[in-house]
Design an enzyme around this catalytic site. Structure first.
Site, PDB file in Angstrom:
ATOM      1  N   LYS A 113       0.821  -1.210   0.000  1.00  0.00           N
ATOM      2  CA  LYS A 113       0.000   0.000   0.000  1.00  0.00           C
ATOM      3  C   LYS A 113       0.858   1.264   0.000  1.00  0.00           C
ATOM      4  CE  LYS A 113      -4.005  -2.258   0.728  1.00  0.00           C
ATOM      5  NZ  LYS A 113      -3.573  -3.672   0.775  1.00  0.00           N
TER       6      LYS A 113
HETATM    7  C1  LIG Z   1      -4.158  -4.777   0.242  1.00  0.00           C
HETATM    8  C2  LIG Z   1      -3.360  -6.002   0.205  1.00  0.00           C
HETATM    9  C3  LIG Z   1      -3.628  -7.017  -0.717  1.00  0.00           C
HETATM   10  C4  LIG Z   1      -4.781  -6.941  -1.684  1.00  0.00           C
HETATM   11  O1  LIG Z   1      -4.596  -5.972  -2.662  1.00  0.00           O
HETATM   12  P1  LIG Z   1      -5.823  -5.445  -3.535  1.00  0.00           P
HETATM   13  O2  LIG Z   1      -5.290  -4.349  -4.346  1.00  0.00           O
HETATM   14  O3  LIG Z   1      -6.852  -4.988  -2.536  1.00  0.00           O
HETATM   15  O4  LIG Z   1      -6.311  -6.613  -4.314  1.00  0.00           O
HETATM   16  C5  LIG Z   1      -2.801  -8.114  -0.721  1.00  0.00           C
HETATM   17  N1  LIG Z   1      -1.788  -8.247   0.161  1.00  0.00           N
HETATM   18  C6  LIG Z   1      -1.515  -7.298   1.065  1.00  0.00           C
HETATM   19  C7  LIG Z   1      -0.398  -7.504   2.023  1.00  0.00           C
HETATM   20  C8  LIG Z   1      -2.279  -6.141   1.115  1.00  0.00           C
HETATM   21  O5  LIG Z   1      -1.986  -5.202   2.014  1.00  0.00           O
END
Ligand SMILES: *Cc1c(COP(=O)(O)O)cnc(C)c1O
Length: 496
Positions: A113
């Site tokens: 993120k």
């Molecule tokens: C948010 C997240 C995901 C999922 O990603 P999306 O874009 O919501 O599909 C997968 N792994 C981790 C560690 C995340 O923080």
């Protein structure tokens, strides 16, 4: 350069400029903003392969955020991808077991993120200035664990903004929770809700579409925006690392120019993999988009049957950021395979909120042929962590392990030996307990931090700063609430 405008997946309203779409987050009609066309890369793959991360990011984002000047965009990028990252390359590739792991966890909160949320606050404050918005921007976010901290870190003490984060009280890892509740910054509020992530997300969407609240906020000089992955300002920065990863493979001579690579993405809200789909649509030679789910396998079932059905038990897994039954960003793909027909898409989304499911036509399914879906159980995920550790000494987190396990299923089923990039979305340190359990170590450890130290020894990797910092940081957020109280909590915080 051709201007890209953004319109709603629900088909109402006029198209808007990028900066406006970023400020608003969600369209007035409840739809998601999508680019009116996908621009093509205007540099060769070879040229891109010779650039550093910031320059690649600029080359990609300039094509989407066409109302930002070069100076504005480069300024935002420079402020985002700096020493907050613990590696100069920002998004390194690690080879293990015949695949490449694209490590997107080297930022401030050690989850992928950070790739977008380091940048979004800058894109947003520039957007506010460009649009002469004088209101304070209130970021409202539902999180399954990682978005919350990354958004808090990005927005804390950013002038002209406040941020409220709701997380499922019992649905995040201890480290994730500690990261959030220790967040400093007078403009931050963190609240644990009694419900799951979907409840949090639905609650936030309800607050966003509350017109009366919007009016009251306006009177007090506030307006909402969203840092969730529905914001186009999150999606666009995520396209960049696919281009960068391809460039790295090319530069290192691991692929030929134009050679197709498959990408494997551990998926929750469908933002990360949608960014890969956009990258492919821009001309990046991606073969299959492999969508990996945990036991909340709504997407796997959807790709298999054409029916999206969230009416099922919510499973709490050890990859909590993927414990999602309504993948918001899928709407953007649905809109596209519906021939960019807002009405058709609205009908399907109405069925989703009414009956909890919808079914797409055969014709629409044909538009999904680039995708492959599968899922991994808890046991398969743990087994994959153990396997990579034992055979290659490489430690991955639970989310990445879901992707890696699904990739093995894909290989077995198809024999497709194209180079694969597995997107590594979190540091194993963030999910130390699950990771250590999988490896079969750490039974003697007392608390989570002792586990972290042991993991560090096992993996031969230093404990990341993000984890070290929260060892002793005081808890500053203790608020909890019921789902129905979310709106009141926000009003309280803003004094309205
Ligand atoms: C948010 C997240 C995901 C999922 O990603 P999306 O874009 O919501 O599909 C997968 N792994 C981790 C560690 C995340 O923080």
């Amino acid at each position: 350069m051709e201007e890209v405008l953004y319109r709603s997946t629900r088909g109402k309203g006029e198209p808007v400029k990028a900066s406006w779409a970023i400020l608003k987050g969600l369209s007035e009609d409840g739809g998601l903003f999508v680019p009116d066309h996908i621009p093509a890369l205007d540099k060769s793959l070879r040229e891109l392969s010779e650039m550093d991360y910031g320059n690649v990011a600029y080359e990609v984002m300039k094509l989407y955020l066409t109302d930002y000047t070069e100076e504005e965009l480069r300024g935002c990028i420079g402020r985002a991808y700096d020493s907050k990252f613990d590696t100069d390359v920002i998004a390194p590739l690690a080879e293990a077991g015949g695949a490449y792991f694209l490590e997107l966890f080297h930022g401030a909160t050690i989850a992928f993120k950070d790739m977008a949320l380091s940048l979004l606050p800058h894109l947003m404050t520039v957007a506010a200035a460009k649009n002469k918005v004088e209101n304070q921007i209130v970021i409202l976010t539902a999180t399954s664990g990682d978005t919350g901290k990354a958004a808090l870190a990005g927005f804390a003490d950013v002038e002209g903004t406040k941020i409220v984060v709701f997380y499922p009280k019992d649905g995040v890892s201890p480290i994730q929770e500690r990261q959030m509740v220790t967040q400093k910054g007078a403009n931050t509020l963190v609240v644990g809700i009694h419900g799951n992530f979907d409840d949090a997300q639905t609650g936030v969407k309800r607050i966003f579409s509350d017109r009366e609240l919007e009016r009251k906020m306006g009177d007090k000089g506030y307006q909402f925006s969203s840092a969730n992955s529905i914001n186009i300002g999150r999606l666009v920065p995520q396209i960049c690392y696919y281009v960068y990863a391809y460039g790295t493979l090319l530069r290192e001579g691991r692929i030929a120019e134009g050679e197709r690579v498959n990408v494997v993405v551990p998926t929750g809200n469908f933002g990360n993999i949608l960014a890969a789909f956009y990258a492919k649509s821009m001309g990046l030679p991606i073969g299959k988009l492999i969508c990996a789910s945990n036991e909340n396998k709504v997407l796997y079932d959807f790709f298999r049957t054409g029916c999206y059905d969230k009416n099922r038990e919510f499973v709490v897994t050890e990859s909590p950021s993927m414990d999602i039954l309504v993948s918001s960003n899928l709407e953007r793909l649905i809109y596209r395979v519906a021939g960019e027909d807002g009405e058709k898409n609205s009908g399907l989304m109405a069925a989703l909120s009414g009956q909890g499911k919808y079914e797409i036509t055969e014709e629409m399914r044909a538009g999904l042929e680039d995708f492959y879906g599968n899922y991994a159980t808890k046991e398969e995920t743990a087994e994959e962590i153990r396997r990579l550790y034992e055979e290659y000494g490489y430690v991955i987190d639970t989310h990445t392990a879901v992707a890696s396990a699904v990739y093995r299923k894909y290989l077995e089923e198809t024999g497709d030996g194209a180079v694969a990039v597995i997107v590594s979305t979190a540091s194993p340190f963030k999910f130390a307990r699950s990771v250590m359990n999988a490896i079969g170590a750490g039974q003697g450890a007392e608390g989570d931090f002792e586990l972290v130290d042991e993991l560090s020894r096992l993996a031969g990797v230093k404990v990341p700063k993000a984890v070290d910092e929260i060892r002793t940081a005081p808890v500053v957020h203790q608020k909890q609430c019921e789902v129905m109280q979310m709106k009141d909590v926000v009003k309280d915080f803003l004094g309205i």
